[in-house]
Design an enzyme around this catalytic site. Structure first.
Site, PDB file in Angstrom:
ATOM      1  N   GLU A  83       0.876  -1.166   0.000  1.00 24.34           N
ATOM      2  CA  GLU A  83       0.000   0.000   0.000  1.00 24.34           C
ATOM      3  C   GLU A  83       0.914   1.218   0.000  1.00 24.34           C
ATOM      4  OE1 GLU A  83      -3.234  -0.234  -0.397  1.00 24.34           O
ATOM      5  OE2 GLU A  83      -3.123  -2.426  -0.277  1.00 24.34           O
TER       6      GLU A  83
ATOM      7  N   HIS B  23      -8.417  -3.942   0.181  1.00 21.73           N
ATOM      8  CA  HIS B  23      -7.244  -3.180  -0.248  1.00 21.73           C
ATOM      9  C   HIS B  23      -6.203  -2.998   0.854  1.00 21.73           C
ATOM     10  CE1 HIS B  23      -8.993  -2.381  -4.143  1.00 21.73           C
ATOM     11  NE2 HIS B  23     -10.071  -1.909  -3.584  1.00 21.73           N
TER      12      HIS B  23
END
Length: 293
Positions: A90, A251
């Protein structure tokens, strides 16, 4: 907090299992230089394992999250394949080209990897302090914001680097490269990783190879129009194609790693992918390092 606690446990586990001499030889860094990336000298790290090294894993423990060890078809000359590391990151933003050069302002905020060979201690996961603000819109995407990662108890990439190298070495097969797999590795994950190494005045090991599962997905048989008109190749669409249920927060690095582990195994079967075929799909780490120049 739970993720930071796991990072501390991981750090202690890796350090306690690695002989001090081998750790220092492997990373090429002293504890003092870990505090300031600008103070690093340029070093070329290697994760090759000596035949006598005690770090080489020989036992295969039980798998977690229902992920089975993946073994590729091999020719007789390849008795043991390379470790296959599924990873995801990320970040604070995209990795875009501007005037021929990569935009270098964005940083990694979370890193996760799982060895598809399975066994004990087969995962590595940590938040990373990007040393810059995280755009507000990303909190809606992955629930990571400035307050979560920009604080003293969250390790910087310079702190994580020696641990990551030691983890990879502990998984590596003697004489074999390390194969990293990520969805859009060629355009996102691998360049970001190369950039973080560069900020530490280091280069990714020469024996690291990167495979982009998004590129592999382009080779899958197209679905019938009634099933998927656009034949989407993102991780979410591939999960639906194979009937894989998502686990964990959307995510987030380890959640996407777990999903890709399942998807990659299904894709490998559909493509009849061999170990040699996987190597042929791989891009050398040096390619991504050159992109930064």
């Amino acid at each position: 907090m739970a993720l930071l606690f796991r990072f501390s446990q991981l750090r202690n586990s890796i350090w306690s299992s690695c002989p001090a001499r081998l750790r220092m030889q492997h990373t090429g860094l002293s504890p003092g230089t870990l505090l300031d990336p600008k103070s690093y000298e340029k070093r070329l790290f290697s994760t090759r394992v000596q035949e006598t090294a005690s770090l080489h894993r020989t036992d295969l423990g039980p798998c977690i999250s229902g992920i089975q060890p993946l073994k590729f078809q091999q020719t007789s000359e390849h008795e043991q394949s390379a470790p296959l590391l599924i990873f995801d990151i990320e970040t604070t933003g995209f990795f875009q080209k501007t005037t021929g050069n990569f935009q270098k302002g964005n940083r990694i905020t979370e890193f996760a990897v799982r060895d598809l060979c399975g066994g004990k201690n087969s995962t590595f996961e940590t938040l990373i302090n990007p040393e810059r603000d995280v755009p507000g819109y990303l909190k809606k995407v992955n629930n990571i914001n400035t307050d979560l990662v920009c604080k003293p108890d969250v390790p910087r990439f310079s702190d994580v680097l020696p641990l990551l190298l030691a983890f990879v070495q502990s998984r590596q097969t003697p004489g074999k490269p390390v194969i990293w797999v990520a969805h859009k590795a060629n355009t996102f994950d691998a360049p970001f990783l190369a950039q973080e190494f560069n900020r530490c005045s280091a280069q990714m090991p020469e024996d690291w190879l990167f495979v982009d599962s998004h590129c592999l997905a382009r080779k899958l048989p197209k679905l019938e129009p009634s099933e998927d008109k656009k034949h989407l190749l993102n991780l979410e669409s591939l999960s639906k194609r194979y009937g894989i249920s998502a686990e964990g927060s959307a995510h987030r690095a380890m959640k996407d790693v777990t999903t890709l582990c399942h998807v990659f195994q299904k894709m490998s079967f559909d493509l009849k992918l061999t170990y040699e075929g996987l190597i042929n799909e791989a891009t050398k780490a040096s390619y991504f390092s050159k992109l930064l120049k």
